[in-house]
Design a protein around this motif. Structure first.
Motif, short mmCIF file in Angstrom:
data_model
loop_
_atom_site.label_atom_id
_atom_site.label_comp_id
_atom_site.label_asym_id
_atom_site.label_seq_id
_atom_site.Cartn_x
_atom_site.Cartn_y
_atom_site.Cartn_z
N MET A 123 -9.49 1.42 -6.25
CA MET A 123 -8.12 1.07 -5.92
C MET A 123 -7.82 -0.32 -6.46
SD MET A 123 -6.45 0.97 -2.13
CE MET A 123 -6.13 -0.68 -1.60
N ALA A 124 -6.76 -0.40 -7.26
CA ALA A 124 -6.37 -1.67 -7.84
C ALA A 124 -5.70 -2.54 -6.78
CB ALA A 124 -5.43 -1.44 -9.01
N LYS A 125 -6.07 -3.81 -6.80
CA LYS A 125 -5.47 -4.73 -5.83
C LYS A 125 -4.11 -5.19 -6.35
CE LYS A 125 -9.01 -7.47 -5.90
NZ LYS A 125 -9.90 -8.60 -5.67
N LYS A 126 -3.13 -5.18 -5.46
CA LYS A 126 -1.82 -5.70 -5.80
C LYS A 126 -1.85 -7.22 -5.73
CE LYS A 126 1.29 -2.13 -4.01
NZ LYS A 126 2.41 -1.91 -3.05
N LYS A 127 -0.95 -7.83 -6.48
CA LYS A 127 -0.78 -9.27 -6.36
C LYS A 127 -0.23 -9.56 -4.98
CE LYS A 127 0.02 -10.22 -11.21
NZ LYS A 127 0.92 -10.84 -12.19
N LEU A 128 -0.62 -10.70 -4.42
CA LEU A 128 -0.18 -11.06 -3.07
C LEU A 128 1.33 -11.04 -2.91
CD1 LEU A 128 -2.55 -14.00 -2.09
CD2 LEU A 128 -2.57 -11.66 -1.24
N GLU A 129 2.04 -11.55 -3.91
CA GLU A 129 3.50 -11.62 -3.78
C GLU A 129 4.16 -10.24 -3.76
OE1 GLU A 129 2.41 -12.46 -8.13
OE2 GLU A 129 1.76 -13.23 -6.20
N ASN A 130 3.42 -9.19 -4.15
CA ASN A 130 3.97 -7.84 -4.14
C ASN A 130 3.60 -7.07 -2.87
OD1 ASN A 130 5.06 -8.27 -6.68
ND2 ASN A 130 3.28 -7.47 -7.73
N LEU A 131 2.83 -7.67 -1.99
CA LEU A 131 2.43 -7.00 -0.75
C LEU A 131 3.40 -7.30 0.38
CD1 LEU A 131 -1.40 -7.83 -0.69
CD2 LEU A 131 -0.37 -5.62 -1.21
N PHE B 297 3.95 -7.24 4.64
CA PHE B 297 3.07 -7.69 5.71
C PHE B 297 2.04 -6.63 6.09
CE2 PHE B 297 2.10 -7.98 10.26
CZ PHE B 297 1.51 -9.23 10.29
N GLU B 298 2.48 -5.39 6.24
CA GLU B 298 1.58 -4.32 6.67
C GLU B 298 0.49 -4.05 5.65
OE1 GLU B 298 4.92 -4.22 6.86
OE2 GLU B 298 5.20 -4.18 9.03
N GLU B 299 0.85 -4.05 4.36
CA GLU B 299 -0.14 -3.83 3.31
C GLU B 299 -1.17 -4.96 3.30
OE1 GLU B 299 2.48 -1.50 -0.08
OE2 GLU B 299 2.64 -3.68 0.06
N LEU C 297 -6.63 -6.76 4.55
CA LEU C 297 -7.45 -7.75 5.23
C LEU C 297 -8.42 -7.07 6.20
CD1 LEU C 297 -8.14 -10.69 5.74
CD2 LEU C 297 -6.23 -10.79 7.35
N GLU C 298 -7.96 -6.06 6.92
CA GLU C 298 -8.83 -5.32 7.84
C GLU C 298 -9.96 -4.62 7.08
OE1 GLU C 298 -6.21 -2.74 10.01
OE2 GLU C 298 -5.52 -4.34 11.32
N GLN C 299 -9.66 -4.05 5.93
CA GLN C 299 -10.68 -3.40 5.12
C GLN C 299 -11.73 -4.40 4.65
OE1 GLN C 299 -8.67 -1.31 1.96
NE2 GLN C 299 -7.48 -0.05 3.38
N GLY D 74 -9.64 -12.39 1.24
CA GLY D 74 -9.27 -12.32 2.65
C GLY D 74 -8.55 -13.56 3.12
N LEU D 75 -9.02 -14.73 2.71
CA LEU D 75 -8.33 -15.97 3.07
C LEU D 75 -6.91 -16.00 2.51
CD1 LEU D 75 -11.08 -18.72 2.60
CD2 LEU D 75 -10.07 -17.92 4.73
N ASN D 76 -6.78 -15.57 1.26
CA ASN D 76 -5.45 -15.54 0.64
C ASN D 76 -4.53 -14.54 1.35
OD1 ASN D 76 -6.08 -17.49 -1.29
ND2 ASN D 76 -6.86 -15.97 -2.72
N LEU D 77 -5.08 -13.39 1.73
CA LEU D 77 -4.29 -12.41 2.47
C LEU D 77 -3.87 -12.94 3.83
CD1 LEU D 77 -6.37 -9.23 1.62
CD2 LEU D 77 -3.94 -9.56 1.06
#
Length: 77
Positions: free
Chosen positions: A1-9, A11-13, A18-20, A42-45
């Motif tokens: 699974m490709a990680k999205k950029k933070l600015e595209n996430l 709150f729920e995503e 972060l939970e994963q 995780g820190l960034n999320l």
């Protein structure tokens, strides 16, 4: 699974990812480099999620002021 950029996430995503990460790190079977990379993500999320919450609180405060209520009250059950 490709990680999205933070600015595209949203709150729920952000929270779901972060939970994963926490679950994977708690298992303790990752190589050090992978664990460090995941920890940094995780820190960034976490910071991203906190920023989203702060923005939501500010919007609520503005809406309440427009409706005549000037302060937020702590939530209690």
């Amino acid at each position: 699974m490709a990680k999205k950029k933070l600015e595209n996430l949203n709150f729920e995503e952000s929270l779901d990812e972060l939970e994963q990460i926490v679950e994977k790190l708690e298992q303790g079977d990752l190589p050090l480099e992978d664990a460090m990379t995941m920890f940094e993500r995780g820190l960034n999320l976490s910071q991203h999620s906190q920023s989203k919450l702060k923005d939501a609180e500010q919007k609520i405060q503005i809406l309440m002021e427009k409706s005549g209520q000037s302060t937020l009250e702590d939530f209690s059950e």
